[in-house]
Design a protein around this motif. Structure first.
Motif, short mmCIF file in Angstrom:
data_model
loop_
_atom_site.label_atom_id
_atom_site.label_comp_id
_atom_site.label_asym_id
_atom_site.label_seq_id
_atom_site.Cartn_x
_atom_site.Cartn_y
_atom_site.Cartn_z
N ALA A 709 0.80 -1.16 -0.04
CA ALA A 709 0.17 0.03 0.00
C ALA A 709 0.97 1.29 0.03
N ASN A 710 2.02 1.38 0.90
CA ASN A 710 2.89 2.36 1.01
C ASN A 710 3.51 2.57 -0.48
N MET A 711 3.90 1.53 -1.05
CA MET A 711 4.64 1.95 -2.51
C MET A 711 3.68 1.98 -3.54
N GLU A 712 2.39 1.47 -3.42
CA GLU A 712 1.39 2.12 -4.50
C GLU A 712 1.02 3.61 -4.40
N ALA A 716 1.17 6.40 -7.18
CA ALA A 716 0.07 7.20 -7.51
C ALA A 716 0.52 8.60 -7.64
N ASN A 717 1.51 8.96 -6.54
CA ASN A 717 1.92 10.40 -6.70
C ASN A 717 3.05 10.77 -7.74
N ILE A 724 5.71 9.09 -14.30
CA ILE A 724 5.87 7.64 -14.84
C ILE A 724 4.46 7.65 -15.78
N SER A 725 4.54 6.40 -16.50
CA SER A 725 3.26 6.20 -17.60
C SER A 725 2.61 5.22 -16.66
N GLU A 726 1.31 4.89 -17.28
CA GLU A 726 0.27 4.14 -16.83
C GLU A 726 1.19 2.55 -16.60
N HIS A 727 1.77 2.50 -17.72
CA HIS A 727 2.40 1.05 -17.96
C HIS A 727 3.48 0.90 -16.81
N ASP A 728 4.34 2.06 -16.75
CA ASP A 728 5.30 2.03 -15.75
C ASP A 728 4.76 1.71 -14.15
#
Length: 788
Positions: A709-712, A716-717, A724-728
């Motif tokens: 959750a922290n990394m997500e 998101a930020n 970053i891109s959506e695929h990244d």
């Protein structure tokens, strides 16, 4: 061999060279005193402090890891001369002026420890003349040393003894420079510009001369004199811009002023266009304009007729390209010579001819043997072959008669005859050694103890490497030994890519080593270590719907890493150059790594839309659990996550330790030719102390869902800020899941196989995504990453 113990070095002069030499000794873990004048205003060490701050910004980076900067202590001549007594090696690196250097010697001579070596770093001044101002007590320990810029990356260092330098001082310095800081040392005679600059700058002068004679523009000369003829892609004029036109002019003037009797003396002049550029401060890369100038995205070139910059238009004669790319090496020069209606062919023949003529004439005056000239030019100027090697490869006697004909016809730059020795030999290098014109004999390589550590040193044209006795060999891998009960595996694939045959071969190698040998070393006969796994078959199989087959091959890769990890004999990766993707995973899985300092290692799979699935993420989770015992797992996990998600590659083995791709106990070896020697010593040590394989870990503590959750949230930020891109995001999210051990509670205990299964599951999800397949295809086609 007892290497002289260098506990501390002192560098006198904090200019570009002095600061970088100090940095490279610091890279090797040796504390350095960096001296300069006391600043007239502000802190006394202001000049040195500014130089140290500059080291962090220089490109290419002089520091293997910014932390080593703490090993360099600023000092000034006013307050700190007493500290000089602590130094075992003192290198003066002030401006290239006799009077400035001599004034520094006056200041420091009373503070030099009686066992210290005292050297002057100069590219061409007379060492014997510099020595005249030193007291008798320093004469025997003084010599010249010439580092090439940038000192970390340029392999060559020339040592120039004076008439009074003690032989032990030379051999001690040669050993330290070779093993401790990893250089290729050539002993030069005390003549203007020594060996490499004497020959290399002559080659540039000759290229400029013939370029003008044949009316060939700068950018075409660069296209002709770069990789096409086995020289660096910066070729002639880009190299001049990088070095600095003022620096090049200085070395030409050194030859003009110091070599009045040289038959080529009339050519030691700066061309008119070069003098004009220097006069207006256009010195090359450092002033953003020289022969070339960047304008927006375009790189313009100087038009000497108009005195202004224009667009480049390098039009090469296709016949010349055909000869150089497809012709046999022994016929290329003859074919160029015969192409009389091509100015470009005649230009290339002329620059080779005059270079050979010059080297043959000057050999007895500047170097002990032809070997020293060839290695000096290879290591200092980046030529694929030295001048004598190129000549020999082209048919020695045939080239001699062609040059003699051109001398007689008045076509050469100097009319002096070919020296008689070239007619007496069939080449400059033979089975018995390399030719010495001064002694009229072939001399073998040095047998000094330091070179016994180089099991496979850089070879000359006359030398063959015998890579031991074959144990097992196929198209992809060779396993061999040198009669010392240690098995060595070397990949045979292009760029040492990890193909399926390499995986099978490695497993076979481990099984052979476990049965009959003390250990297994993976070592390549040349760089890179490996560029990682071969993705083409997997991408094709996915496109053909063969998903299960790809999953099986990923499992096979993972189990190969585990085979290296759980071998009953030590497995050692001996790395140098690029060690990417699967190469990094093998290094993380094997018993130990012996890494050349210039090892560039990283998990780069995110760049092609994938995650590491050869055991790398499993190892990160395992190492994090071990190194964060009793502590919060998340800080270390986040550190690793950022590196893997951004496909970071360590800029040195030191930085790889700091990142965690290499363990803190990894041996770092500065001379890449010594890694196999040290790797063997490591195998013997581990074997002799009673090596036992590690246990397959069943209780690895993982960070679980809260860490995911922290990394997500971090991702998101980043997507919000268009970083970053959506695929990244999709790739990085799956990396986070695997590293954290999946969607389990924090501090859950899992097995190694569970983590490998997670790696494989999310790898398979990614490789079936169209955007990942597009990334793989783009990278395979162009060699560059695709951002989609």
């Amino acid at each position: 061999m007892k290497t002289k113990n260098i506990r501390k070095v002192a560098i006198l002069g904090a200019g570009v060279m002095g600061a970088q030499i100090a940095a490279h000794f610091a890279n090797a873990g040796i504390p350095a005193l960096l001296f300069d004048l006391a600043a007239k205003e502000g802190p006394k060490n202001g000049i040195v402090n500014k130089a140290l701050a500059g080291l962090k910004k220089l490109k290419p980076a002089p520091l293997g890891d910014s932390a080593v900067l703490s090993l360099i202590e600023p000092a000034n001549y006013q307050d700190d001369l007493e500290k000089l007594k602590q130094a075992d090696l003192i290198i003066e690196a002030v401006a290239e002026r006799m009077d400035i250097k001599k004034s520094v010697y006056d200041m420091v001579e009373d503070y030099i420890n009686q066992d210290a070596i005292f050297a002057t770093n100069t590219s061409g001044l007379s060492i014997n003349e510099l020595a005249t101002v030193l007291p008798a007590s320093l004469q025997s320990k003084f010599c010249g040393v010439h580092f090439f810029n940038p000192p970390r990356y340029m392999h060559l260092v020339e040592i120039i003894p004076t008439n009074n330098t003690d032989d032990k001082v030379v051999s001690d310095l040669e050993t330290v420079l070779t093993t401790v800081v990893g250089k290729g040392v050539v002993i030069a005679k005390d003549t203007p510009n020594f060996i490499a600059n004497r020959i290399g700058v002559f080659s540039i002068v000759s290229t400029m001369h013939h370029g003008a004679e044949f009316g060939i523009p700068f950018e075409t000369i660069d296209a002709l004199t770069g990789t096409l003829i086995g020289r660096p892609k910066s070729a002639t004029f880009r190299t001049a811009d990088v070095v600095g036109l003022d620096t090049l002019a200085h070395t030409i003037n050194t030859m003009k002023n110091g070599l009045p009797d040289d038959p080529w003396h009339a050519h030691f002049e700066q061309p008119v266009w070069m003098k004009a550029l220097i006069d207006k401060g256009a010195l090359g890369q450092k002033t953003r304009a020289g022969v070339y100038m960047k304008k927006g995205r375009d790189i313009l070139v100087l038009d000497t007729d108009k005195g202004e910059y224009r667009a480049q238009n390098a039009a090469l004669d296709p016949r010349v390209v055909e000869i150089m790319k497809k012709g046999k090496p022994q016929d290329r020069l003859t074919e160029l010579h015969a192409l009389t209606d091509s100015p470009q062919a005649q230009f290339l023949w002329s620059i080779f001819r005059d270079l050979f003529h010059y080297c043959a004439t000057q050999l007895e005056h500047i170097a002990d043997t032809a070997r020293d000239i060839d290695f000096a030019i290879r290591w200092g100027f980046g030529y694929g072959q030295g001048p004598f090697e190129t000549w020999q490869a082209s048919g020695w006697n045939r080239i001699v008669s062609m040059i003699v004909d051109d001398i007689d016809a008045g076509k050469t730059m100097a009319s002096s005859p070919m020296p008689s020795w070239v007619m007496k030999v069939d080449g400059a290098h033979g089975a018995e050694g390399s030719y010495s014109a001064a002694e009229d004999s072939f001399k073998p390589r040095s047998t000094a103890a330091v070179y016994q550590r180089q099991l496979f040193p850089d070879r000359l044209i006359s030398e063959q490497a015998h890579y031991g006795e074959t144990i097992f060999e196929d198209d992809d891998i060779r396993v061999w030994h040198q009669g010392d009960e240690i098995a060595i595996a070397s990949f045979k694939t292009k760029k040492h890519i990890i193909a399926e045959g390499v995986l099978k071969g490695l497993r076979k190698a481990v099984s052979i080593a476990e049965k009959d040998y003390k250990g297994l070393i993976v070592w390549q006969t040349e760089e890179p270590f490996t560029l990682g796994a071969n993705l083409a078959p997997a991408a094709m199989a996915i496109s053909a719907g063969q998903v299960d087959a790809v999953e099986q091959s990923v499992d096979f890769f993972q189990q190969t890493s585990q085979t290296l990890r759980f071998s009953s004999v030590p497995t050692i990766m001996a790395t140098r150059g690029m060690a990417l993707g699967g190469g990094c995973e093998f290094s993380m899985s094997a018993t130990s790594v012996v890494a050349a300092f210039e090892t560039y290692i990283g998990l780069v799979e995110a760049g092609v839309g994938l995650l590491p699935a050869g055991g790398g993420l499993k190892e990160i989770a395992r190492r994090t659990a071990k190194e964060s015992f009793g502590k919060d797992l998340y800080p270390m996990l986040e550190h690793y996550f950022k590196k893997v998600a951004m496909a970071a590659v360590a800029g040195s083995a030191l930085e790889a330790k700091q990142i965690g791709f290499l363990k803190p106990c990894t041996e770092i070896v500065f001379n890449p030719n010594e890694i196999l020697y040290v790797a063997k010593a490591k195998v013997k040590y581990l074997h002799d102390k009673g090596y036992t394989a590690p246990a397959n870990e069943q209780n690895i503590r993982v960070a679980g869902e809260p860490a995911i959750a922290n990394m997500e949230m971090m991702l998101a930020n980043m997507i919000e800020g268009n970083m970053i891109s959506e695929h990244d995001y999709e790739i990085a999210k799956r990396i986070a899941i695997v590293m954290a051990g999946g969607f389990v509670d924090s501090d859950s205990l899992v097995t190694e196989q569970y983590l490998l299964d997670l790696e494989r599951k999310y790898f398979m999800e990614l490789i079936q995504m169209p955007k990942t397949l597009a990334r793989i295809e783009h990278t395979l086609t162009t060699g560059k990453p695709l951002r989609n």
